[in-house]
Scaffold this motif. Structure first.
Motif, PDB file in Angstrom:
ATOM      1  N   THR A  69      15.624  13.144  60.383  1.00 46.52           N
ATOM      2  CA  THR A  69      16.775  12.368  60.834  1.00 46.52           C
ATOM      3  C   THR A  69      17.190  12.837  62.225  1.00 46.52           C
ATOM      4  OG1 THR A  69      18.365  13.918  59.907  1.00 46.52           O
ATOM      5  CG2 THR A  69      17.646  12.108  58.482  1.00 46.52           C
ATOM      6  N   ASN A 122      20.508  17.155  55.384  1.00 46.20           N
ATOM      7  CA  ASN A 122      19.343  17.778  54.735  1.00 46.20           C
ATOM      8  C   ASN A 122      18.084  17.534  55.560  1.00 46.20           C
ATOM      9  OD1 ASN A 122      18.711  15.124  54.142  1.00 46.20           O
ATOM     10  ND2 ASN A 122      19.084  15.295  51.942  1.00 46.20           N
ATOM     11  N   TYR A 136      16.282  15.004  56.486  1.00 49.83           N
ATOM     12  CA  TYR A 136      15.256  13.968  56.294  1.00 49.83           C
ATOM     13  C   TYR A 136      15.812  12.721  55.640  1.00 49.83           C
ATOM     14  CZ  TYR A 136      12.184  17.739  57.515  1.00 49.83           C
ATOM     15  OH  TYR A 136      11.589  18.754  58.198  1.00 49.83           O
ATOM     16  N   LYS A 137      15.126  11.630  55.910  1.00 50.57           N
ATOM     17  CA  LYS A 137      15.375  10.400  55.167  1.00 50.57           C
ATOM     18  C   LYS A 137      14.153  10.143  54.284  1.00 50.57           C
ATOM     19  CE  LYS A 137      15.019   8.001  59.649  1.00 50.57           C
ATOM     20  NZ  LYS A 137      15.424   8.774  60.808  1.00 50.57           N
ATOM     21  N   ILE A 138      13.621   8.924  54.190  1.00 51.76           N
ATOM     22  CA  ILE A 138      12.515   8.709  53.236  1.00 51.76           C
ATOM     23  C   ILE A 138      11.221   9.365  53.708  1.00 51.76           C
ATOM     24  CG2 ILE A 138      10.986   7.013  52.130  1.00 51.76           C
ATOM     25  CD1 ILE A 138      13.185   4.991  52.213  1.00 51.76           C
ATOM     26  N   LYS A 165      16.389  19.563  52.057  1.00 55.41           N
ATOM     27  CA  LYS A 165      16.145  18.422  51.170  1.00 55.41           C
ATOM     28  C   LYS A 165      15.243  18.908  50.025  1.00 55.41           C
ATOM     29  CE  LYS A 165      15.567  13.506  51.106  1.00 55.41           C
ATOM     30  NZ  LYS A 165      15.837  12.278  51.833  1.00 55.41           N
ATOM     31  N   THR A 194      17.856  14.415  47.440  1.00 55.74           N
ATOM     32  CA  THR A 194      19.262  14.469  47.826  1.00 55.74           C
ATOM     33  C   THR A 194      20.130  15.139  46.758  1.00 55.74           C
ATOM     34  OG1 THR A 194      21.048  13.099  48.719  1.00 55.74           O
ATOM     35  CG2 THR A 194      19.822  12.166  46.869  1.00 55.74           C
ATOM     36  N   PRO A 248      24.638   8.339  49.767  1.00 50.38           N
ATOM     37  CA  PRO A 248      23.281   8.094  49.246  1.00 50.38           C
ATOM     38  C   PRO A 248      23.296   7.886  47.732  1.00 50.38           C
ATOM     39  CG  PRO A 248      23.343   9.995  50.713  1.00 50.38           C
ATOM     40  CD  PRO A 248      24.765   9.668  50.360  1.00 50.38           C
ATOM     41  N   GLY A 251      20.499  10.330  57.056  1.00 53.17           N
ATOM     42  CA  GLY A 251      19.844   9.059  57.362  1.00 53.17           C
ATOM     43  C   GLY A 251      20.900   7.965  57.387  1.00 53.17           C
ATOM     44  N   HIS A 283      11.861  13.452  48.832  1.00 50.54           N
ATOM     45  CA  HIS A 283      12.870  12.384  48.737  1.00 50.54           C
ATOM     46  C   HIS A 283      12.904  11.724  47.361  1.00 50.54           C
ATOM     47  CE1 HIS A 283      15.504   9.155  50.074  1.00 50.54           C
ATOM     48  NE2 HIS A 283      14.670   8.280  49.572  1.00 50.54           N
ATOM     49  N   HIS A 343      21.295   6.681  45.908  1.00 48.96           N
ATOM     50  CA  HIS A 343      20.032   6.935  45.204  1.00 48.96           C
ATOM     51  C   HIS A 343      20.048   8.318  44.566  1.00 48.96           C
ATOM     52  CE1 HIS A 343      19.599   7.886  49.528  1.00 48.96           C
ATOM     53  NE2 HIS A 343      18.942   8.955  49.116  1.00 48.96           N
ATOM     54  N   GLY A 387      24.836  10.662  53.885  1.00 44.26           N
ATOM     55  CA  GLY A 387      23.472  11.108  54.165  1.00 44.26           C
ATOM     56  C   GLY A 387      23.231  11.160  55.667  1.00 44.26           C
ATOM     57  N   GLY A 421      23.445   1.484  46.958  1.00 45.27           N
ATOM     58  CA  GLY A 421      22.056   1.153  47.274  1.00 45.27           C
ATOM     59  C   GLY A 421      21.835   0.887  48.745  1.00 45.27           C
ATOM     60  N   GLU A 422      22.711   0.093  49.344  1.00 45.84           N
ATOM     61  CA  GLU A 422      22.566  -0.233  50.763  1.00 45.84           C
ATOM     62  C   GLU A 422      23.406   0.782  51.534  1.00 45.84           C
ATOM     63  OE1 GLU A 422      22.135  -4.424  51.925  1.00 45.84           O
ATOM     64  OE2 GLU A 422      23.964  -4.070  53.057  1.00 45.84           O
ATOM     65  N   LEU A 423      22.729   1.564  52.340  1.00 47.39           N
ATOM     66  CA  LEU A 423      23.399   2.718  52.932  1.00 47.39           C
ATOM     67  C   LEU A 423      24.275   2.352  54.124  1.00 47.39           C
ATOM     68  CD1 LEU A 423      20.318   5.092  52.784  1.00 47.39           C
ATOM     69  CD2 LEU A 423      22.325   5.135  51.300  1.00 47.39           C
TER      70      LEU A 423
HETATM   71  C1  LIG Z   1      20.840  -0.060  54.908  1.00 45.55           C
HETATM   72  C2  LIG Z   1      19.667   0.555  54.216  1.00 45.55           C
HETATM   73  N1  LIG Z   1      18.487   0.611  54.849  1.00 45.55           N
HETATM   74  C3  LIG Z   1      17.428   1.178  54.255  1.00 45.55           C
HETATM   75  C4  LIG Z   1      17.512   1.686  53.001  1.00 45.55           C
HETATM   76  C5  LIG Z   1      16.298   2.315  52.315  1.00 45.55           C
HETATM   77  N2  LIG Z   1      16.547   3.761  52.094  1.00 45.55           N
HETATM   78  C6  LIG Z   1      16.834   4.263  50.890  1.00 45.55           C
HETATM   79  S1  LIG Z   1      17.079   5.920  50.932  1.00 45.55           S
HETATM   80  C7  LIG Z   1      16.792   5.992  52.584  1.00 45.55           C
HETATM   81  C8  LIG Z   1      16.866   7.299  53.326  1.00 45.55           C
HETATM   82  C9  LIG Z   1      18.229   7.856  53.269  1.00 45.55           C
HETATM   83  O1  LIG Z   1      18.294   9.080  53.913  1.00 45.55           O
HETATM   84  P1  LIG Z   1      19.587   9.961  53.840  1.00 45.55           P
HETATM   85  O2  LIG Z   1      20.786   9.127  54.084  1.00 45.55           O
HETATM   86  O3  LIG Z   1      19.397  11.109  54.725  1.00 45.55           O
HETATM   87  O4  LIG Z   1      19.681  10.358  52.305  1.00 45.55           O
HETATM   88  P2  LIG Z   1      19.112  11.665  51.604  1.00 45.55           P
HETATM   89  O5  LIG Z   1      18.331  12.456  52.588  1.00 45.55           O
HETATM   90  O6  LIG Z   1      20.344  12.395  51.175  1.00 45.55           O
HETATM   91  O7  LIG Z   1      18.282  11.167  50.485  1.00 45.55           O
HETATM   92  C10 LIG Z   1      16.494   4.722  53.079  1.00 45.55           C
HETATM   93  C11 LIG Z   1      16.141   4.443  54.473  1.00 45.55           C
HETATM   94  C12 LIG Z   1      18.751   1.577  52.351  1.00 45.55           C
HETATM   95  N3  LIG Z   1      18.927   2.000  51.112  1.00 45.55           N
HETATM   96  N4  LIG Z   1      19.821   1.023  52.975  1.00 45.55           N
END
Ligand SMILES: Cc1ncc(C[n+]2csc(CCOP(=O)(O)OP(=O)(O)O)c2C)c(N)n1
Ligand SMILES: [Mg+2]
Length: 779
Positions: free
Chosen positions: A206, A198, A200-202, A278, A50, A78, A166, A298, A80, A164, A138-140
């Protein structure tokens, strides 16, 4: 413009490099020598994929901030992607302002890299120790709602919110798109939402990433936005983004000057759909698998770099591809990059709104409540509704802060049903869509946020209070559980933020939980859930306080106290039905000092047994039980202790503010104590744990998950919190203590068991509680 674009490109190259080295390097930060295994951290933690998109947006915004002197803050969904945010805070110099170990020089680079995701170093996700951050990422799902909260009553602020794709799949984000419909373009600022598609997620694609551009545009147009597509496939994305942000700013300016377009139902704010790959600019392929532009970018790419020579080589090539030494000279970034750093007052990481009350000059008046108190000199005689009292008082709070524009009420469609509608004599609900002539209490400049989304309200209010304004979130007790997890994240943020010296004070987050389960006998089992306080009382320390005002006057005193407090989460549990008045305003204030009190009118000296309760309905049952026992056992000495406040530290506010009265001052050293608690018994038991003295003298009654559509008193019976249950329990305890003999006790116990079964027959026949219950009075 070409010049600016080329500078932005260098800026992003620099921050991409810094983002990557935080994840991998513990030494050789400028790659002055060939990369060796010992330069790689022993434990690779972090999220790369990300980061490039974050760096891209941040740099582009900096160019525009300088060009237009924008008052802009940045909210990162995001979280993270923290290495990217940290790189930008470092580069713009904000980090160095607040962390003496991270000045903008080589030592600073070494510090942020070495200590990223390292024990006792920088956390892996965005967090309150990072300047400019007002969202625990942390919690999205909460970025967009929080961003809209920041711009309320901040007419010149632009909050750039990177979401994000995702994250955008979450419920809270899905509903937060609608918050533009509560924004008054003249009075409020604007959010610039950027959906980071981008793709994708993990570990997979998406939903938004796989939608066609036209579909995305239709979707967000339908939501009421003017969507702009910024796509790597459409040419030089740097140039496209630069021009697009300019158009968005023009559009925002136009909305602020001319208001909503007459063809639109709602003010049509711009938003950007940003399609980048991504892991853009990272490793393209590893082990024959696609990495860049795939979910495999990711987290950490090349996890085996410390042991695997080929992975190490790949990482070295990747890092070298940024040619960082070309961007760094004389122990600082080159001038081209520095020219894109806004002055400290405009840097997004240093935006004044992100420091709570530190730089906010407005005043907040917390008025006196005495004009709203009611006669209560004879306890228990006349009734009153706590929520009506609170509503009357909140009207005055609105009045007294009319010119300050820094107070709002947040409620999911319940200001009326929760009985605070007196506020509508001073303000109204805000709505920027069409308003019909028959709509009541809705205007485009109201100060009450009503959307049927607890998630959106929680996020809005977080954004509002973290930027130094005041609010109250009024919710049905059962349904505030919808945001339990969000409240938990907020509590984590607050707990750390309180310890960061450069963060300003934050107005407290005040919840009122009403329409209590104990009076949801008409709505039934689904509406009975006192669990929110349970999770919040897990928060160690005294920054989460739960108040149980036993009546209207004490509800007023508590409300005032909460509005005055800072850096706390206050939860007021208050009913809306008409219940007995117990305390005068003066007594309420006195009890608030200690958080619990012996009620003299219901207590004897040298008691044989103690009754204690928290919550107005449970208090009424406890006092009714005392009356019954007194009539059955004339010589019995009873004490009653009312609990007004609980924190994780225990009963009362003692440890937080005033010296702790000994627990035994209230509860004796050896007498039985019968608690009647508003919530789950286990919630109180966990708090009483330390007070347990092995004598088995505490008995805790509370909500034991028995509910239905029934009568109010039957709810107490089903949960064993009724006066009859308490009397029976008291007799059993008193037998154990040899205070009364078995035969005397048995007569009383059987009498009230009989009453319980008669009650069931009565309500089956009549559909309501008997008169002796409905119209019970203390005197
Ligand atoms: C509510 C929630 N559910 C699950 C997660 C676990 N998680 C961390 S990153 C991620 C994927 C995020 O994807 P995206 O929002 O598209 O971020 P990016 O592609 O920019 O990394 C998930 C599911 C979380 N952090 N928060
Ligand atoms: Mg994504």
């Amino acid at each position: 413009m070409d010049d600016t674009i080329s500078k932005i490109k260098k800026y992003v190259r620099a921050t991409n490099y810094l983002s990557a080295i935080q994840i991998y390097l513990q030494d050789n930060f400028l790659l002055k020598e060939p990369l060796k295994k010992e330069h790689i951290k022993p434990r690779l933690l972090g999220h790369w994929g990300t980061c490039p998109g974050i760096n891209f947006v941040y740099a582009q915004m900096n160019a525009k901030i300088i060009e237009h002197n924008l008052d802009a803050l940045f909210i990162l969904g995001p979280g993270h992607g923290f290495p990217a945010l940290q790189s930008n805070l470092f580069l713009e110099g904000t980090l160095g302002l607040y962390d003496k170990n991270s000045p903008r020089n080589y030592a600073g680079i070494a510090n942020i890299s070495k200590w990223f995701s390292w024990p006792y170093g920088f956390p892996s996700h965005s967090n309150p120790a990072a300047p400019g951050v007002i969202l625990e990422g942390g919690e999205l799902g909460y970025s967009l709602g929080t961003a809209w909260g920041t711009v309320l009553d901040n007419p010149n602020l632009i909050s750039v919110c990177l979401i994000g794709d995702g994250e955008a799949e979450t419920g809270p984000t899905a509903t937060a798109w609608h918050l533009s419909k509560f924004i008054n373009p003249k009075r409020d600022g604007a959010v610039l939402p950027i959906l980071h598609a981008n793709g994708y997620k993990i570990s997979g694609p998406t939903i938004f990433g796989r939608m066609k551009n036209e579909e995305l545009i239709e979707l967000f147009h339908g939501y009421g936005y003017e969507p702009f597509m910024v796509d790597q496939n459409h040419g030089d994305i740097y140039e496209i983004m630069h021009n697009t942000i300019e158009r968005c700013l023009e559009k925002i300016k136009d909305l602020k000057t001319n208001g909503k377009n007459e063809n639109d139902s709602y003010p049509r704010y711009p938003m950007i759909i940003l399609r980048t790959q991504k892991g853009w600019t990272g490793i393209k392929e590893l082990n024959n698998e696609r990495i860049e532009d795939n979910c495999l970018s990711h987290q950490v790419v090349g996890m085996n770099a410390k042991t695997d020579e080929s992975e190490l080589k790949l990482i070295e090539e990747w890092l070298k591809s940024y040619n960082f030494t070309e961007l760094w000279e004389d122990d600082d970034f080159i001038d081209d990059i520095k020219s894109l750093i806004p002055p400290p007052s405009l840097a997004m990481g240093n935006n004044k709104h992100t420091f709570g009350l530190k730089y906010i000059e407005s005043q907040f008046n917390v008025p006196d409540y005495s004009e709203f108190t009611e006669e209560a000199t004879i306890p228990g005689t006349i009734g009153s509704s706590s929520m009506v009292r609170i509503g009357n008082y909140l009207k005055k709070v609105f009045e007294e802060n009319r010119d300050n524009s820094n107070f709002r009420v947040f409620s999911p469609d319940e200001s009326y049903s929760n009985k605070i509608h007196k506020i509508f004599e001073e303000t109204s609900r805000v709505f920027s869509g069409p308003i019909a002539p028959w709509d009541k209490d809705i205007t485009e400049d109201g100060r009450v946020m009503e959307i049927l989304s607890e998630h959106s309200l929680q996020a809005l209010m977080q954004g509002y209070v973290l930027t130094g304004r005041y609010g109250v979130f009024v919710s049905y007790e059962a349904f505030v559980q919808v945001v339990s997890s969000m409240a938990d994240q907020y509590a984590k943020f607050l707990r750390i933020a309180r310890e960061i010296p450069w963060r300003g004070n934050i107005p407290s987050f005040n919840y009122i939980l009403t329409s209590s389960g104990w009076r949801q006998e008409h709505n039934g089992f689904s509406h009975q859930n006192p669990g929110f306080i349970d999770s919040m009382l897990q928060k160690q320390g005294c920054f989460v306080k739960v108040y149980f005002p036993p009546d209207g006057n004490s509800a007023l005193a508590v409300m005032k106290r909460c509005l005055e407090s800072k850096n706390q989460i206050n939860i007021i549990v208050a009913g809306k039905t008409v219940e007995p008045r117990w305390l005068t305003g003066v007594h309420a204030e006195q009890e608030l000092e200690t958080g619990l009190a012996v009620w003299g009118f219901a207590s004897d000296k040298n008691p044989d047994i103690v009754f204690s309760s928290a919550g107005e309905y449970l208090t009424k049952e406890s006092l009714a039980a005392i009356k019954i026992l007194k009539s059955e056992l004339r010589d019995l000495k009873i004490r009653y202790v009312n609990i007004l406040e609980i924190s994780a530290l225990g009963l009362g506010n003692s440890l937080c503010q005033v010296p702790l009265h000994s627990f035994t001052d209230y509860y004796t050293t050896d007498k039985p104590v019968i608690f009647n608690f508003h919530g789950y018994p286990e919630t109180l038991k966990q708090i009483l744990f330390e007070a347990q003295d092995g004598k088995n003298r505490f008995s805790v009654h509370g909500y034991i998950e028995n509910g239905s559509t029934t009568t109010p008193f039957d709810l107490h019976l089903r949960n064993k919190t009724s006066r009859y249950d308490l009397v029976i329990d008291a007799c059993e305890m008193l037998i154990k203590q040899n205070t009364i003999d078995v035969s005397t006790a048995d007569i009383i116990i059987n009498k009230y068991k009989q009453k319980i079964s008669e009650h069931k027959e009565y309500i089956l026949k009549h559909g309501v509680d008997p008169d002796e219950i409905e119209n019970w009075k203390w005197s």
